[in-house]
Motif scaffolding. Structure first.
Motif, PDB file in Angstrom:
ATOM      1  N   ASP A  30       0.823  -1.203   0.000  1.00  0.00           N
ATOM      2  CA  ASP A  30       0.000   0.000   0.000  1.00  0.00           C
ATOM      3  C   ASP A  30       0.856   1.251   0.000  1.00  0.00           C
ATOM      4  O   ASP A  30       0.318   2.355  -0.088  1.00  0.00           O
ATOM      5  N   LEU A 106       3.995 -13.172   0.699  1.00  0.00           N
ATOM      6  CA  LEU A 106       3.364 -14.343   1.305  1.00  0.00           C
ATOM      7  C   LEU A 106       2.087 -13.945   2.036  1.00  0.00           C
ATOM      8  O   LEU A 106       1.121 -14.722   2.086  1.00  0.00           O
ATOM      9  N   GLN A 107       2.092 -12.741   2.618  1.00  0.00           N
ATOM     10  CA  GLN A 107       0.902 -12.282   3.333  1.00  0.00           C
ATOM     11  C   GLN A 107      -0.159 -11.763   2.377  1.00  0.00           C
ATOM     12  O   GLN A 107      -1.336 -11.724   2.714  1.00  0.00           O
ATOM     13  N   SER A 108       0.257 -11.320   1.202  1.00  0.00           N
ATOM     14  CA  SER A 108      -0.690 -10.698   0.279  1.00  0.00           C
ATOM     15  C   SER A 108      -1.139 -11.613  -0.845  1.00  0.00           C
ATOM     16  O   SER A 108      -2.026 -11.260  -1.608  1.00  0.00           O
ATOM     17  N   GLY A 109      -0.518 -12.782  -0.964  1.00  0.00           N
ATOM     18  CA  GLY A 109      -0.851 -13.660  -2.078  1.00  0.00           C
ATOM     19  C   GLY A 109      -0.225 -13.152  -3.362  1.00  0.00           C
ATOM     20  O   GLY A 109       0.750 -12.396  -3.330  1.00  0.00           O
ATOM     21  N   ALA A 113       4.262 -14.920  -4.473  1.00  0.00           N
ATOM     22  CA  ALA A 113       4.035 -15.848  -3.370  1.00  0.00           C
ATOM     23  C   ALA A 113       3.893 -17.268  -3.913  1.00  0.00           C
ATOM     24  O   ALA A 113       4.580 -18.195  -3.458  1.00  0.00           O
ATOM     25  N   THR A 163       3.468 -12.119  11.463  1.00  0.00           N
ATOM     26  CA  THR A 163       2.291 -11.253  11.418  1.00  0.00           C
ATOM     27  C   THR A 163       1.798 -10.943  12.826  1.00  0.00           C
ATOM     28  O   THR A 163       1.396  -9.823  13.124  1.00  0.00           O
TER      29      THR A 163
END
Lengths: 232, 232
Positions: A30, A106-109, A113, A163
DNA sequence: GCACCGACTGAACGCGTGTTTAGTCTGTTG
DNA sequence: CAACAGACTAAACACGCGTTCAGTCGGTGC
């Protein structure tokens, strides 16, 4: 006229891309184009001028990191076993920020990832096969599924752990990884060495269940004479 | 004058909050206040009027979901073993969207994620202790660390798996969870039943290493006479 | 009746965003 | 030198966001 910046260091486009990778790793995807531009010491308009759009910049970062993954895997091949691959990579301060980028992905796809995980799974398959051949690891009923599970489990645990309590200094991935391993290595290796259950019963029951499914088509091997097992 | 909406169903505030939980579960926490308002059939201004700000709305959703977690855990206590808790909860179509919210939180971090994971860890501790007492599970050197690892591992694997290929229909968590288990149950139970390594050697070496650290302070139990073990 | 109050809305405000535009500077090419 | 090309920027544009404002409605107490 720009002030105190080297007039030609190695391509402004690359400098912007590198700054973007770093900023995305630090602040997530972002992060604004203006923030990336400020990091690179240029105007926001120039970022668009070179990449066309923020999405295209994101894709360029993905490709760059992906290419690095492939290259560094080729380079580090044989230098580490599967479980320590991340550790070896993280030790190099030069590459640490790129791993931060991968963790963000990895957290956002998204494609990085998926591609990264797929590479890790492919590696795990090789390492596990060697370990089984050397008598170090027990064989599995479904080696591919196991390699996939081991990879998803290791990366998922790490990702969730990061996370839940983000590291103080996301830059230094080496220290972050050491902290994580200091907490999780013991239960992890304990699980690897001795498992969790005292008997194979649950596993064998499930294998029987697989060979005689209660509904749908028949399996591909056993003639399936046993029921779903209720005697001790 | 509002058109075709029940004039008083159960509090507009609650209806907005429920709509927000659903929308956040579906679209993530970046979903706009206007989108939530549209889902609830009200104006965006009314959302702010009732909650003060979007952040406060988020917190209200967190509290609501958290309260539901506590209540439903109390209700379902004893109805399922640790490993199947999620499955039992997901079966209820009424609660499925709330689990979607929890999974979103797991990806975004924050208090709900931490609290949810902590609850799961506490549960796991109890279940594991019972399993060890019943002779079903092997004892661990550090039961707390193992409970924590088992929970982080299970949730992390699930979360990463969902992030990598998001389900077609995020609404019904039950189907999503079944798909996940269909892929991962075999390697998982295999790992639980038989572990991965053929010998305890790595574990024992690490335990020795722990009792005789190469640097820093001394441990809290063993007198540490052994070195880092090099003979067979 | 009348004042008050809370639910509720449409329109606007202020801001940050990604992107566009018009233009300046610099180096290269004929 | 003149003309062109590309790197680069400041300013503006269009848009979506969270939030605020002014005002309308419907019910309640006096």
């Amino acid at each position: 006229m720009p002030a105190a910046r080297p007039p030609s260091d190695g391509g402004t486009r690359d400098r912007i891309r590198d700054a973007a990778v770093l900023r995305f790793a630090r602040s997530g995807f972002d992060a604004s184009v203006r923030a990336v531009a400020a990091d690179a010491g240029v105007s926001a308009a120039l970022v668009i001028h070179h990449f066309g759009s923020k999405d295209a910049l994101h894709r360029a970062c993905d490709e760059h990191v992906l290419a690095w993954i492939v290259a560094s895997k080729r380079h580090n091949m044989g230098r580490a076993t599967g479980g320590q691959l991340l550790q070896v990579l993280a030790e190099s301060d030069e590459y640490a920020p790129l791993l931060g980028y991968v963790m963000r992905s990895l957290q956002s796809g998204g494609d990085v990832a998926r591609a990264f995980v797929q590479h890790m799974i492919d590696d795990a398959r090789v390492y596990v096969r060697e370990a089984v051949a050397d008598g170090i690891a027990k064989p599995s009923v479904d080696e591919d599924a196991r390699a996939r599970y081991l990879t998803l489990s290791a990366l998922g645990t790490l990702s969730l752990s990061l996370t839940l309590d983000p590291p103080d200094d996301p830059e230094n991935f080496s220290a972050t990884l050491r902290t994580f391993l200091a907490e999780q290595y013991l239960p992890m290796i304990e699980m690897f060495a001795q498992g969790f259950l005292t008997s194979r019963r649950m596993l064998d029951d499930y294998l029987l269940y697989l060979s005689d499914p209660p509904t749908g088509g028949e399996p591909d091997d056993a003639p399936a004479t046993a029921t779903t097992s209720e005697e001790p």
